[in-house]
Scaffold this motif. Structure first.
Motif, PDB file in Angstrom:
ATOM      1  N   GLY A 111       0.818  -1.210   0.000  1.00 49.55           N
ATOM      2  CA  GLY A 111       0.000   0.000   0.000  1.00 49.55           C
ATOM      3  C   GLY A 111       0.848   1.255   0.000  1.00 49.55           C
ATOM      4  O   GLY A 111       0.514   2.247  -0.670  1.00 49.55           O
ATOM      5  N   ASP A 112       1.947   1.252   0.742  1.00 46.11           N
ATOM      6  CA  ASP A 112       2.873   2.386   0.726  1.00 46.11           C
ATOM      7  C   ASP A 112       3.435   2.600  -0.677  1.00 46.11           C
ATOM      8  O   ASP A 112       3.567   3.746  -1.140  1.00 46.11           O
ATOM      9  N   ILE A 113       3.772   1.496  -1.348  1.00 48.83           N
ATOM     10  CA  ILE A 113       4.343   1.607  -2.697  1.00 48.83           C
ATOM     11  C   ILE A 113       3.316   2.188  -3.664  1.00 48.83           C
ATOM     12  O   ILE A 113       3.649   3.024  -4.518  1.00 48.83           O
ATOM     13  N   THR A 114       2.074   1.764  -3.544  1.00 47.03           N
ATOM     14  CA  THR A 114       1.012   2.351  -4.372  1.00 47.03           C
ATOM     15  C   THR A 114       0.988   3.865  -4.214  1.00 47.03           C
ATOM     16  O   THR A 114       0.919   4.612  -5.198  1.00 47.03           O
ATOM     17  N   ARG A 115       1.052   4.329  -2.978  1.00 53.01           N
ATOM     18  CA  ARG A 115       1.019   5.778  -2.731  1.00 53.01           C
ATOM     19  C   ARG A 115       2.273   6.461  -3.279  1.00 53.01           C
ATOM     20  O   ARG A 115       2.200   7.590  -3.795  1.00 53.01           O
ATOM     21  N   GLN A 116       3.415   5.795  -3.206  1.00 54.27           N
ATOM     22  CA  GLN A 116       4.633   6.374  -3.763  1.00 54.27           C
ATOM     23  C   GLN A 116       4.527   6.539  -5.275  1.00 54.27           C
ATOM     24  O   GLN A 116       4.927   7.574  -5.829  1.00 54.27           O
ATOM     25  N   ILE A 117       4.013   5.528  -5.955  1.00 56.75           N
ATOM     26  CA  ILE A 117       3.881   5.628  -7.410  1.00 56.75           C
ATOM     27  C   ILE A 117       2.888   6.714  -7.797  1.00 56.75           C
ATOM     28  O   ILE A 117       3.098   7.455  -8.769  1.00 56.75           O
ATOM     29  N   ALA A 118       1.818   6.861  -7.051  1.00 54.49           N
ATOM     30  CA  ALA A 118       0.880   7.954  -7.322  1.00 54.49           C
ATOM     31  C   ALA A 118       1.581   9.303  -7.178  1.00 54.49           C
ATOM     32  O   ALA A 118       1.359  10.223  -7.991  1.00 54.49           O
ATOM     33  N   THR A 119       2.429   9.428  -6.173  1.00 50.66           N
ATOM     34  CA  THR A 119       3.186  10.665  -5.990  1.00 50.66           C
ATOM     35  C   THR A 119       4.153  10.880  -7.143  1.00 50.66           C
ATOM     36  O   THR A 119       4.303  12.002  -7.652  1.00 50.66           O
ATOM     37  N   ALA A 120       4.807   9.810  -7.590  1.00 52.14           N
ATOM     38  CA  ALA A 120       5.751   9.919  -8.705  1.00 52.14           C
ATOM     39  C   ALA A 120       5.053  10.342  -9.987  1.00 52.14           C
ATOM     40  O   ALA A 120       5.528  11.232 -10.713  1.00 52.14           O
ATOM     41  N   LEU A 173      -4.256  -9.943  -5.052  1.00 48.21           N
ATOM     42  CA  LEU A 173      -3.137 -10.270  -4.170  1.00 48.21           C
ATOM     43  C   LEU A 173      -3.468 -11.361  -3.155  1.00 48.21           C
ATOM     44  O   LEU A 173      -2.571 -11.859  -2.460  1.00 48.21           O
ATOM     45  N   ARG A 174      -4.714 -11.773  -3.081  1.00 48.49           N
ATOM     46  CA  ARG A 174      -5.081 -12.754  -2.055  1.00 48.49           C
ATOM     47  C   ARG A 174      -4.317 -14.076  -2.174  1.00 48.49           C
ATOM     48  O   ARG A 174      -3.916 -14.637  -1.131  1.00 48.49           O
ATOM     49  N   PRO A 175      -4.047 -14.602  -3.381  1.00 48.43           N
ATOM     50  CA  PRO A 175      -3.267 -15.835  -3.447  1.00 48.43           C
ATOM     51  C   PRO A 175      -1.858 -15.708  -2.861  1.00 48.43           C
ATOM     52  O   PRO A 175      -1.278 -16.714  -2.427  1.00 48.43           O
ATOM     53  N   LEU A 176      -1.311 -14.497  -2.837  1.00 48.96           N
ATOM     54  CA  LEU A 176       0.036 -14.314  -2.306  1.00 48.96           C
ATOM     55  C   LEU A 176       0.109 -14.556  -0.803  1.00 48.96           C
ATOM     56  O   LEU A 176       1.205 -14.733  -0.260  1.00 48.96           O
ATOM     57  N   ASP A 188      -2.355  -9.335   5.299  1.00 45.25           N
ATOM     58  CA  ASP A 188      -3.446 -10.157   5.788  1.00 45.25           C
ATOM     59  C   ASP A 188      -4.572 -10.063   4.757  1.00 45.25           C
ATOM     60  O   ASP A 188      -4.430  -9.387   3.725  1.00 45.25           O
ATOM     61  N   MET A 189      -5.675 -10.738   4.994  1.00 38.93           N
ATOM     62  CA  MET A 189      -6.730 -10.760   3.987  1.00 38.93           C
ATOM     63  C   MET A 189      -7.259  -9.360   3.695  1.00 38.93           C
ATOM     64  O   MET A 189      -7.518  -9.008   2.528  1.00 38.93           O
ATOM     65  N   ALA A 190      -7.407  -8.547   4.727  1.00 35.31           N
ATOM     66  CA  ALA A 190      -7.920  -7.190   4.517  1.00 35.31           C
ATOM     67  C   ALA A 190      -6.968  -6.367   3.665  1.00 35.31           C
ATOM     68  O   ALA A 190      -7.389  -5.655   2.739  1.00 35.31           O
ATOM     69  N   ALA A 191      -5.671  -6.456   3.945  1.00 39.18           N
ATOM     70  CA  ALA A 191      -4.692  -5.678   3.183  1.00 39.18           C
ATOM     71  C   ALA A 191      -4.594  -6.176   1.749  1.00 39.18           C
ATOM     72  O   ALA A 191      -4.468  -5.379   0.802  1.00 39.18           O
ATOM     73  N   ALA A 192      -4.638  -7.500   1.560  1.00 38.40           N
ATOM     74  CA  ALA A 192      -4.579  -8.048   0.210  1.00 38.40           C
ATOM     75  C   ALA A 192      -5.786  -7.618  -0.612  1.00 38.40           C
ATOM     76  O   ALA A 192      -5.667  -7.249  -1.791  1.00 38.40           O
ATOM     77  N   THR A 193      -6.941  -7.633  -0.006  1.00 40.59           N
ATOM     78  CA  THR A 193      -8.153  -7.202  -0.692  1.00 40.59           C
ATOM     79  C   THR A 193      -8.084  -5.726  -1.045  1.00 40.59           C
ATOM     80  O   THR A 193      -8.464  -5.314  -2.155  1.00 40.59           O
ATOM     81  N   ALA A 194      -7.582  -4.919  -0.122  1.00 42.81           N
ATOM     82  CA  ALA A 194      -7.513  -3.468  -0.325  1.00 42.81           C
ATOM     83  C   ALA A 194      -6.515  -3.074  -1.403  1.00 42.81           C
ATOM     84  O   ALA A 194      -6.574  -1.946  -1.907  1.00 42.81           O
ATOM     85  N   GLU A 195      -5.603  -3.991  -1.780  1.00 46.71           N
ATOM     86  CA  GLU A 195      -4.619  -3.687  -2.816  1.00 46.71           C
ATOM     87  C   GLU A 195      -4.826  -4.502  -4.086  1.00 46.71           C
ATOM     88  O   GLU A 195      -3.921  -4.591  -4.916  1.00 46.71           O
ATOM     89  N   SER A 196      -5.995  -5.084  -4.264  1.00 52.39           N
ATOM     90  CA  SER A 196      -6.263  -5.937  -5.428  1.00 52.39           C
ATOM     91  C   SER A 196      -7.114  -5.210  -6.459  1.00 52.39           C
ATOM     92  O   SER A 196      -8.331  -5.075  -6.292  1.00 52.39           O
ATOM     93  N   PRO A 197      -6.524  -4.736  -7.551  1.00 53.46           N
ATOM     94  CA  PRO A 197      -7.310  -4.005  -8.554  1.00 53.46           C
ATOM     95  C   PRO A 197      -8.479  -4.808  -9.110  1.00 53.46           C
ATOM     96  O   PRO A 197      -9.524  -4.234  -9.429  1.00 53.46           O
TER      97      PRO A 197
END
Length: 261
Positions: A111-120, A173-176, A188-197
Motif C-alpha cells: 500500500g505504501d508503494i502504491t502511494r509512492q507511485i501515485a506521488t511519482a 493479491l489474495r493468493p500471495l 493479511d486478507m484485509a490488506a490483500a483485498t484493499a490492494e487488489s485491482p
C-alpha cells in the motif's frame, strides 16, 4: 498446490539468470546515450528516500505527452536503472518517458508503494504537459492498475490519463497470502483485498491488459481476472514469457507500443 512454485517465473524460463545482467548493461548504455544527447534527466527526487526518484527521457522536440513505466520485481527487488532502454519505443513516437523506482518490501508495505507511485506520476506530470499513458510490468502492472482506481491519483492527473497497460500484472493479491514471500509483504486478507485491482471498480480510463502466452498459469489467470473484472481489452501475446514480454517496448512499430500509444 505449491504456491511458491506457482508464482516462480525464473525456474521456467531458459537462461533466466542472464536477464538481469543483460537488462542492466543495455539500460546503462541507453542512459549514457541519452545523457550525451542532452535528453535525460536522471535521479529526480519525488519523495524523502533515495529510491523515491525517477529518470526522465525526452524525445527530440516537444513531447507528445508523458509515458510512465513502472518496473516489477514482486515489490521486493530491482530498480528503475534496470529498465531504461525499454523507453525506446515510446520515445521514438515522440513521448517523454519517466521511470520511477520506489521503496521495497519489507521496509514498506505494498500500500505504501502504491502511494509512492501515485506521488511519482503526479510529480512528473507537473513537468511534462499533455496526455499521460501508464505501463507497468508484473508488480509494476499491479501498481499501474491501482492508478486507475478512484482516489489514488489526483483528479486533475487522472483526467489526463488516456491509456493504461498493465503487463503481466498481479491483479488479485489474495493468493500471495499462501506464498513464503508474504513474510516480506506482511499482507493479511484485509490488506490483500484493499490492494487488489481486480476487486475494485476502475475510473473511466481505457485499459489494455497484456500477458505472454508462455507465462505461468497463475499469471494468465491474473491477467484474465483483471480484464474480466474491468471489461478491459486483453492481449495474450504468442511465444512470450514473463521476462521477454516487455521486449516489444523497445520497438516503436511493435503491436504493444502501437496499442499503448
Amino acid at each position: 498446490m505449491d504456491w511458491d512454485d506457482a508464482y516462480a517465473n525464473a525456474p521456467y524460463i531458459p537462461g533466466a539468470d542472464a536477464y538481469p545482467e543483460r537488462w542492466t548493461a543495455e539500460a546503462a548504455k541507453f542512459r549514457d546515450q541519452m545523457s550525451a544527447a542532452g535528453q535525460a534527466r536522471l535521479d529526480v527526487s519525488y519523495g524523502p528516500t533515495a529510491r523515491q526518484a525517477y529518470d526522465l527521457f525526452l524525445p527530440e522536440g516537444t513531447p507528445q505527452g508523458l509515458c510512465v513505466f513502472v518496473h516489477g520485481g514482486y515489490w521486493l527487488k530491482f530498480h528503475r536503472t534496470f529498465w531504461s532502454h525499454f523507453a525506446t519505443g515510446p520515445l521514438a513516437r515522440g513521448w517523454a518517458v519517466a521511470m520511477p523506482s520506489y521503496d521495497l518490501c519489507p521496509e514498506v508495505t505494498i500500500g505504501d508503494i502504491t502511494r509512492q507511485i501515485a506521488t511519482a506520476v503526479t510529480a512528473v506530470a507537473d513537468v511534462i504537459d499533455g496526455p499521460v499513458i501508464l505501463a507497468g510490468h508484473s508488480a509494476g502492472g499491479h501498481l499501474v492498475a491501482r492508478m486507475c482506481v478512484a482516489g489514488v491519483l489526483p483528479e486533475t492527473v487522472a483526467a489526463r490519463v488516456q491509456h493504461a497497460m498493465p503487463i503481466s500484472p498481479v491483479s488479485d493479491l489474495r493468493p500471495l497470502l499462501n506464498t513464503s514471500m508474504n513474510a516480506d509483504f506482511r499482507l493479511d486478507m484485509a490488506a490483500a483485498t484493499a490492494e487488489s485491482p481486480a476487486l475494485m471498480q476502475p475510473i473511466d480510463i481505457p485499459v489494455t491488459v497484456w500477458v505472454g502466452a508462455d507465462e505461468r498459469p497463475v499469471f494468465l489467470d491474473q491477467a484474465r481476472w483483471l480484464a474480466k473484472a474491468w471489461n478491459a481489452d486483453h492481449v495474450t501475446e504468442a511465444s512470450r514469457h514473463h521476462f521477454d514480454v516487455i521486449d516489444a517496448l523497445k520497438d516503436s512499430d511493435s503491436e504493444m507500443v502501437r496499442t499503448l500509444i
